[in-house]
Design a protein around this motif. Structure first.
Motif, PDB file in Angstrom:
ATOM      1  N   LEU A 152       0.813  -1.204   0.000  1.00  0.00           N
ATOM      2  CA  LEU A 152       0.000   0.000   0.000  1.00  0.00           C
ATOM      3  C   LEU A 152       0.851   1.259   0.000  1.00  0.00           C
ATOM      4  N   ALA A 153       2.015   1.207   0.625  1.00  0.00           N
ATOM      5  CA  ALA A 153       2.877   2.395   0.625  1.00  0.00           C
ATOM      6  C   ALA A 153       3.291   2.738  -0.803  1.00  0.00           C
ATOM      7  N   PHE A 154       3.427   1.717  -1.593  1.00  0.00           N
ATOM      8  CA  PHE A 154       3.838   1.920  -2.976  1.00  0.00           C
ATOM      9  C   PHE A 154       2.755   2.605  -3.792  1.00  0.00           C
ATOM     10  N   SER A 155       1.485   2.417  -3.384  1.00  0.00           N
ATOM     11  CA  SER A 155       0.418   2.895  -4.249  1.00  0.00           C
ATOM     12  C   SER A 155      -0.224   4.180  -3.770  1.00  0.00           C
ATOM     13  N   GLN A 156       0.325   4.821  -2.755  1.00  0.00           N
ATOM     14  CA  GLN A 156      -0.321   6.008  -2.210  1.00  0.00           C
ATOM     15  C   GLN A 156       0.063   7.259  -2.976  1.00  0.00           C
ATOM     16  N   ASP A 157      -0.859   8.177  -3.004  1.00  0.00           N
ATOM     17  CA  ASP A 157      -0.553   9.488  -3.582  1.00  0.00           C
ATOM     18  C   ASP A 157      -0.191  10.495  -2.506  1.00  0.00           C
ATOM     19  N   GLU A 158      -0.751  10.322  -1.325  1.00  0.00           N
ATOM     20  CA  GLU A 158      -0.444  11.283  -0.272  1.00  0.00           C
ATOM     21  C   GLU A 158       0.852  10.902   0.428  1.00  0.00           C
ATOM     22  N   ALA A 159       1.724  11.848   0.587  1.00  0.00           N
ATOM     23  CA  ALA A 159       3.032  11.558   1.174  1.00  0.00           C
ATOM     24  C   ALA A 159       2.895  10.986   2.581  1.00  0.00           C
ATOM     25  N   ALA A 162      11.257 -10.427   1.604  1.00  0.00           N
ATOM     26  CA  ALA A 162      10.693  -9.698   0.461  1.00  0.00           C
ATOM     27  C   ALA A 162      10.364  -8.272   0.865  1.00  0.00           C
ATOM     28  N   GLY A 163       9.978  -8.117   2.124  1.00  0.00           N
ATOM     29  CA  GLY A 163       9.621  -6.788   2.605  1.00  0.00           C
ATOM     30  C   GLY A 163      10.772  -5.810   2.525  1.00  0.00           C
ATOM     31  N   VAL A 164      11.998  -6.336   2.653  1.00  0.00           N
ATOM     32  CA  VAL A 164      13.157  -5.449   2.582  1.00  0.00           C
ATOM     33  C   VAL A 164      13.261  -4.841   1.203  1.00  0.00           C
ATOM     34  N   ALA A 165      13.039  -5.716   0.207  1.00  0.00           N
ATOM     35  CA  ALA A 165      13.105  -5.211  -1.167  1.00  0.00           C
ATOM     36  C   ALA A 165      11.973  -4.236  -1.437  1.00  0.00           C
ATOM     37  N   LEU A 166      10.787  -4.561  -0.930  1.00  0.00           N
ATOM     38  CA  LEU A 166       9.637  -3.683  -1.163  1.00  0.00           C
ATOM     39  C   LEU A 166       9.868  -2.306  -0.561  1.00  0.00           C
ATOM     40  N   ALA A 167      10.566  -2.271   0.593  1.00  0.00           N
ATOM     41  CA  ALA A 167      10.829  -0.978   1.207  1.00  0.00           C
ATOM     42  C   ALA A 167      11.617  -0.095   0.253  1.00  0.00           C
ATOM     43  N   ALA A 168      12.567  -0.692  -0.428  1.00  0.00           N
ATOM     44  CA  ALA A 168      13.342   0.089  -1.391  1.00  0.00           C
ATOM     45  C   ALA A 168      12.432   0.641  -2.476  1.00  0.00           C
ATOM     46  N   VAL A 169      11.494  -0.202  -2.927  1.00  0.00           N
ATOM     47  CA  VAL A 169      10.609   0.233  -4.006  1.00  0.00           C
ATOM     48  C   VAL A 169       9.823   1.464  -3.616  1.00  0.00           C
ATOM     49  N   TYR A 170       9.113   1.416  -2.477  1.00  0.00           N
ATOM     50  CA  TYR A 170       8.227   2.553  -2.173  1.00  0.00           C
ATOM     51  C   TYR A 170       9.012   3.777  -1.777  1.00  0.00           C
TER      52      TYR A 170
END
Lengths: 512, 514
Positions: free
Chosen positions: A297-304, A421-429
């Protein structure tokens, strides 16, 4: 050993605020700086305690222990060990910076605002220092009142609805915990045939049968998981994060979430070890789902704000993973991450405030872009904080997450693998957030300028602390090791199938 | 010369009877003096005499305070032990607060100061008799003496239809309750053959089986009659209507003192006379407690009138206090007595603020009369805030320790489910208590007055009304009551030792309890 009365550390902010409330003067101008001085005083005490702490002992130091309400078995019992010390330190540090950020802004009814801010700090410090379960629950429930006012009266959009949600969610959990705490005290006394006592030391010695432990665990877990917030109970988070003003949001995200994690380490794991083992897998599932859901969800948010909010859900998921791996390394990683996350999230929200001032008040990522254009210092500081969030090797967050994953691999391999996997996702968002805000095309309403003096004064020190900790994370690790290991000890030996280690008197004894 | 037969005069322990005599004598004196004409008499002398009588009663109660079991007086009719005296001090305090809140009430002028205060004192006398009752007949005497003046006091605003309606409703429902109670008491006498509480308890342990249908019916009917008075569901229906219609100082008095008196006799009857039959009546009362907690708290959520909301909240709180009766232990007795004291303070603060606002605001007792109070009048807003937080059981207020004590008594007595019921009730109650706080502190600061065409709209900061002149000033005695009660709630929330010591003294009144 310094003689430090923890009551002073806890009540200094409130005392300063009460004094500020009665000071004459327009708009409480002097009052706010007095409250800031109060928070600075508590911070000074915390730093002194870090320097002075005897790291080798797992016992309590700077103990205060007075009989308070003997009919109910409640004692006014305070003390810190390595674990609570860094919680106190991060509380006082973040409150100092949040109050500083608030001092540089205008508020309606400022005296009341700063009073509520100080009352909240007192309540949170009380939770971290309390060594009596009833006192712990008292301060835990008390933290909600000032935040109810802070978000509800000074909040931004749709504040009353957001506050109601926040309070209902959190207070339902807290009230269930109250019932659990009373039951724990009374049933423990009945089982052991001793006098009614809520002191954590006494409760740790009196073991309850497993069935009783389990339903009491559920009641405590309800309260702590809502606070963090963990995946199914996070419904209050988006509304509250949108509505709270930035200084309050810093405290909500950085400090209040830690109350839940601290509660698990201080109360649940030592006193309810059988239940902790029984529910380990369920809680690990909740943790891993929080990590993945929060990151997605952090990846898909528009609000900072919500990017950081959902990122917090994920980060607290990591912390829960570390705690419930029921392993030394995992627990130590969790404690380190608690400190790291608090620092990083505080800095992130301050940066968001800075960014909003450059986009005409908007915090939407679609409206940002290219802010790094004329703001090299801002870009650099934001980059450091961003790297810390995504746990780039070289930051303390990397060490923390590594330790958590080690602990998870040690006890429940599958969960550890999924969590990686969460570690990698953190980098993404995080990189998406940075790019959208600072690089790419310049947003329409963006008027980029570098950090002013005031903004620098608030953001830079916090980033310096993050960098300092990244250089020397051992500062936290070596001082928290003894206490953290002692907390996880019983549950860990149960998990490994060893004969249960009786809690040693030395582990809970106070040192002179 | 034949000797005159020796008549032995009964031994009358005047000292033990002193609190009752103080209020009863006060009632008669106030009624007589109230016949004198003159504004000074009506507006100043009557309240002053009433206060003197109440303070004298408090002084006597403190003087004859003796922990432990006490010899009954008046041939076993009354037992002035710490339970009776402790709760009597609550009644007298409630009376003092009511007199202060009624100083400028319209009800006093319309009904006549002498009559108003005399009825108040008579009702308080009845409460003391009820709280000290050691005999079934005394129970009924006290019950009626407490109720009948209240019926009249509810209708004392004789020119206001709601007030008269409230008095009539209370009369009808209250009479049903009294009749049920009397029937139940008679059946208990029939089953056990005794009216004195110790004798009933002895009969239950000995000859009478606790499953005797006559006895159980008697207990059920008595409990029903008392439940009417205590606003325990499902016999609570009268409470919102009567509370809303009655003059607000009387509502405040009923909310705290009548409830305390009803619980006093609940405790006495069930923990003294009927103690041996506890396994039989405890589950039924537990079911009543659950029902009351849920219904009371859910009912309050929809209310927009503060008096009705506080009435429903009182129903919920009665459920919490019933838990202390159900567990049937000394700890339960202490917890209920403690909670009654705390409940008095919290409610008086809330009602005082309601009275202050209804005398000024065009919204009367509606929740809108509190709009913007936080900004306009902190001296009223903070007591209301503290009262609401205390009623919800937030820490740093005495309400937190009250709930803690009750949950502890429940768990220790083996009734963990009731402890959870209290917690569930607290959760539900947050919805309406927090709404009051939101209205006071989080409302709009300014509103725009509608303006005729061509004119500029004016922005004003009203307090609980649309009129720019709507003010927030309150009469000093009302503010003083609110502030004093709220301060006491906070002080007891930090250092509750004093109240715990008193509760500990109240505990061992019935020697046979666990």
């Amino acid at each position: 050993m310094l003689t430090i009365h923890l009551s002073i550390v806890i009540f200094l902010p409130l005392a300063a605020a009460l004094l500020a409330a009665v000071l004459p003067g327009r708009a409480g101008r002097a009052g706010r700086w007095l409250v800031l001085a109060g928070t600075a005083g508590s911070l000074a005490y915390a730093v002194a305690m870090i320097a002075d702490l005897d790291a080798s002992s797992a016992g309590l130091q700077y103990v205060t222990d007075i009989a308070w309400i003997s009919e109910l078995g409640i004692r006014y019992s305070l003390g810190v060990d390595g674990l609570s010390l860094f919680m106190v330190a991060l509380t006082t540090l973040l409150w100092f910076f949040a109050t500083l950020a608030a001092c540089l802004r205008e508020w309606e009814h400022p005296r009341l605002f700063f009073f509520q801010l100080a009352l909240a700090e007192t309540a949170v410090l009380g939770v971290f220092c309390a060594q009596d379960l009833a006192l712990f629950v008292l301060f835990f429930d008390l933290t909600l009142v000032p935040f109810y006012f802070l978000v509800g009266a000074w909040g931004e959009r749709d504040r009353v609805r957001a506050t109601t949600k926040l309070i209902i969610y959190t207070l339902v959990g807290s009230l269930l915990m109250l019932a659990g705490a009373v039951a724990l005290g009374v049933l423990a006394a009945q089982e052991s045939g001793g006098e009614l006592s809520f002191a954590l030391a006494d409760l740790t010695e009196r073991t309850l049968p497993e069935g009783t432990q389990q339903w009491i665990f559920v009641l405590f877990a309800a309260a702590f998981l809502v606070k963090m917030p963990a995946f199914p109970l996070h419904g209050w988070m988006p509304d509250a994060y949108r509505a709270a003003p930035i200084p309050v949001l810093i405290l909500l995200s950085a400090v209040l979430s830690k109350l839940g994690a601290y509660g698990f380490l201080r109360v649940v794991l030592p006193i309810l070890p059988d239940a902790s083992l029984h529910f380990q897998e369920i809680v690990l599932v909740i943790a891993v789902v929080s990590i993945l859901y929060g990151s997605a969800l952090a990846f898909s948010q528009d609000e900072a704000r919500l990017v950081v909010g959902y990122s917090s859900v994920a980060q607290l998921g990591f912390i829960t993973l570390g705690i419930f791996s029921l392993d030394d390394l995992g627990a130590q990683g969790a404690v380190l991450q608690m400190v790291n996350h608090a620092l990083v999230v505080g800095a992130l929200f301050l940066v968001i405030g800075v960014l909003a001032r450059r986009t005409g008040g908007s915090e939407s990522l679609a409206q940002m872009g290219g802010i790094a254009m004329r703001a090299p210092v801002l870009a650099a500081l934001f980059l450091v904080v961003g790297f810390a969030t995504l746990a780039m090797p070289g930051t303390a967050n990397f060490i923390g997450e590594l330790l958590i994953l080690f602990g998870a691999f040690e006890s429940k391999l599958v969960f550890g693998i999924v969590a990686s996997a969460g570690v990698a996702l953190a980098a993404v968002y995080m990189i998406r957030f940075y790019q959208r805000a600072m690089h790419n095309r310049i947003g329409e309403r963006v008027a980029s300028r570098d950090l002013g003096v005031r903004e620098l004064a608030v953001v830079a020190p916090l980033v310096l602390v993050i960098v300092a900790l990244s250089v020397y994370p051992q500062l936290v690790l070596e001082r928290t090791e003894a206490a953290t290991v002692a907390k996880v000890e019983r549950a860990q030996s149960l998990a490994r199938g060893e004969p249960p280690a009786a809690p040693t008197a030395a582990a809970e004894g106070a040192s002179p | 010369m034949t000797p005159v037969a020796q008549i032995e005069a009964p031994a009358i322990d005047y000292l033990q009877l002193a609190p009752i005599l103080a209020t009863l004598g006060g009632s008669i004196v106030v009624l007589m003096v109230g016949l004198l004409p003159g504004r000074f008499v009506q507006r100043a002398l009557m309240p002053a005499l009433t206060l003197v009588s109440l303070f004298a009663a408090i002084a006597f109660a403190v003087a004859i305070w003796e922990p432990g079991e006490v010899e009954p007086i008046v041939e076993g009719a009354l037992s002035m032990d710490t339970l009776a005296l402790g709760l009597s001090v609550l009644f007298y305090s409630a009376g003092v607060f009511t007199v202060l809140l009624s100083l400028r009430a319209r009800a006093v002028r319309e009904a006549g100061a002498g009559e108003y205060h005399s009825l108040l004192l008579a009702s308080i006398t009845g409460m003391t008799v009820l709280a000290a009752a050691d005999n079934l007949v005394t129970v009924f005497v006290g019950f009626e003496l407490l109720s009948i003046p209240l019926y009249v006091l509810c209708g004392s605003r004789v020119r206001s239809e709601p007030s008269l309606e409230s008095g009539l409703k209370y009369l009808v429902i209250g009479s049903v309750g009294s009749a049920t109670l009397l029937y139940g008491l008679a059946l208990i006498y029939g089953a056990t053959g005794a009216t004195n509480f110790p004798a009933i308890a002895a009969a239950l342990e000995g000859s009478v089986g606790a499953t005797d249908p006559l006895f159980l019916t008697g207990v059920a009917l008595s409990a029903t009659g008392l439940a009417f008075k205590a606003s325990v569901a499902p016999f609570h229906q009268w409470t919102p209507d009567v509370y809303q219609g009655a003059p607000t100082p009387i509502t405040a008095f009923m909310a705290v003192a009548t409830k305390a008196a009803a619980f006093a006799i609940f405790l006495r009857l069930f923990l003294d006379a009927l103690a041996p039959a506890q396994p039989d009546w405890a589950p039924a009362l537990a079911a009543l407690a659950w029902t009351t907690i849920v219904i009371g708290n859910v009912g309050a959520i929809a209310q927009s009138s503060l008096k009705r909301m506080l009435a429903w909240s009182g129903v919920g709180q009665a459920g919490y206090m019933l838990v202390g009766v159900v567990v049937g232990t000394q700890l339960g007795l202490q917890a209920t007595a403690f909670y009654l004291a705390v409940y008095l303070l919290m409610n008086v603060a809330a009602f005082a603020v309601v009275i202050a606002r209804e005398r000024r605001s065009e919204h009367g007792d509606g929740i809108r009369s509190l709009e913007g109070l936080g900004a306009a009048s902190p001296w009223l807003a903070w007591p209301m805030t503290i009262a609401m937080l205390a009623l919800a059981g937030i820490p740093l207020t005495a309400g937190f320790f009250g709930k803690f004590y009750l949950i502890e008594a429940a768990v220790e007595g083996g009734w963990e489910s009731l402890g959870v019921a209290i917690v569930i009730g607290s959760m539900l109650s947050l919805v309406y208590y927090l709404r009051v706080l939101a209205v006071m502190w989080m409302g709009p600061i300014e509103i725009e007055l509608p303006a005729p065409v061509g004119r500029v709209a004016r922005r004003v900061k009203p307090v609980g009304g649309w009129s720019p002149e709507a003010g927030a000033r309150a009469q000093p005695e009302v503010s003083a009551v609110a502030i004093a009660a709220a301060a006491a709630t906070i002080v007891l929330g930090i250092v509750p030792g004093v109240l715990f010591d008193v509760a500990a003294d109240v505990g061992p009144v019935f020697g046979t309890l666990l």
